[in-house]
Design an enzyme around this catalytic site. Structure first.
Site: not given
Ligand code: TYM
Length: 342
Positions: A118, A201, A204
């Site tokens: 990032k 992957k 967004k």
């Molecule tokens: P974030 O917002 O990037 O993504 C949210 C969730 O979606 C999953 N994800 C995917 N799964 C499969 N294929 C993909 N291409 C894909 N893109 C995204 C991510 O693995 C995630 O589960 N750091 C985290 C948010 C967070 C969090 C937490 C998660 C903050 N605190 C505590 C769990 C527990 C994040 O940026 O997810």
């Protein structure tokens, strides 16, 4: 010391940045709903404090927060059965993150691959928040003593760090206070790939909108994006082993499997020998059938933002009722005097 048994509790979160995409839905939201429906206590968060580790326009952030809440509910999260809230309404997240900043080591943060991805080439100019992000994520989870965290594969390293922080806290203060949380990374779609490049992957933040299916896309956009998805020229094989060196084909099969709730094996046996000319329209039809009702419900919910805010406020109160006593215990363990009369 006898090991403490922790009450089963699920926690997860998603950042309110841009629209929800199919990877978030299949890798996370759909799993959240499944876990809610098993009857275990589920706490699901919209992590707005994480979102601002990179620049967010305030109006866009507010809109994305409400849209993500609408996406959660439209996908089947029931705010009565799950606790649904935005992170900044529960102050304990930021407070526990500070304690964890003092537990986690700089060397641990330096190993986080997501920060490197990032921050890019200009890491010196990244926010300090982006660097400390995994410590806030550990706080999100451990503020509720969550035992299970459903996520996509890209969050695995952050969850390992959460376990390290919990173990170091327990060790440093000679307590058995935090659980060693289990990541739940399961199903056919733990890593949905870009429709334009099978080695990246789905995300967004990818500049190409054609690389992803947004939950807000209409039926035409969904069909067109799958039609244009990059593939090879071979027909589908009769076993999943035949997809080993065909990342784009494997991705579309996994997406189909996750949407249809069948195994990738079942998908290839259904379409064995057929080309993408037949498979892509079938996939598009399936995706439209599953996603269009969610998009419709999201726009219905978005017409009443005050109701969404009310739901988030109610969820935050319930979340805080779990979090505050845990935070009080943490302060006590660490040695902070708490004598203010409230
Ligand atoms: P974030 O917002 O990037 O993504 C949210 C969730 O979606 C999953 N994800 C995917 N799964 C499969 N294929 C993909 N291409 C894909 N893109 C995204 C991510 O693995 C995630 O589960 N750091 C985290 C948010 C967070 C969090 C937490 C998660 C903050 N605190 C505590 C769990 C527990 C994040 O940026 O997810």
């Amino acid at each position: 010391m006898t090991a403490t048994t922790f009450k089963p509790r699920v926690f997860s979160g998603i950042q309110p940045t841009n629209h929800l995409q199919l990877g978030n839905y299949l890798g996370a939201v759909k799993r959240f709903v499944e876990m809610q429906n098993t009857g275990v206590e589920t706490v699901y968060c919209i992590v707005d404090l994480h979102a601002i580790t990179t620049w967010q326009d305030p109006a866009d952030l507010r809109h994305a927060t409400r849209e993500l809440a609408a996406g959660y509910i439209a996908s089947g999260l029931d705010p009565k059965r799950s606790i649904l809230f935005n992170q900044s309404q529960v102050p304990g997240h930021a407070q526990l993150a500070w304690i964890f900043n003092c537990v986690a080591r700089v060397g641990w943060m330096n190993r986080m691959t997501q920060f490197k991805d990032k921050a890019g080439k200009n890491a010196e100019n990244a926010s300090l928040g982006l660097y400390a992000y995994p410590s806030l994520m550990a706080a999100d989870i451990l503020l509720y003593k969550a035992t299970q965290v459903p996520v996509g594969e890209d969050q695995k390293q952050h969850l390992e760090l959460t376990r390290d922080i919990a173990a170091k806290f327990n060790h440093d203060f000679k307590v058995d206070f935090f659980p060693i949380t289990e990541p739940v990374i399961e199903g056919a779609a733990t890593r949905v790939m870009s429709l334009r490049d099978g080695s990246k992957k789905m995300s967004k933040s990818d500049p190409s909108d054609a690389s992803r299916i947004n939950l807000t896309d209409d039926a035409n956009a969904i069909a067109q994006k799958f039609r244009k998805a990059r593939t090879d020229a071979e027909p589908l094989p009769d076993t999943v082993d035949g997809l080993k060196d065909r990342p784009e084909a494997r991705n579309l099969v996994n997406i189909y499997a996750a949407l249809a709730e069948i195994s990738p094996d079942a998908v290839v046996s259904q379409f064995a020998g057929q080309g993408f000319g037949a498979f892509k329209p079938a996939l598009a039809d399936l995706a439209v059938a599953k996603l269009a009702p969610i998009a419709d419900e999201m726009s219905r919910l978005m017409a009443d933002p005050a109701e969404i805010d009310r739901i988030l406020g109610g969820g935050a109160e319930r979340a805080n009722a779990i979090a505050q006593p845990i935070l009080d215990d943490v302060y006590d363990i660490v040695g902070m005097i708490r004598s203010r009369q409230i």
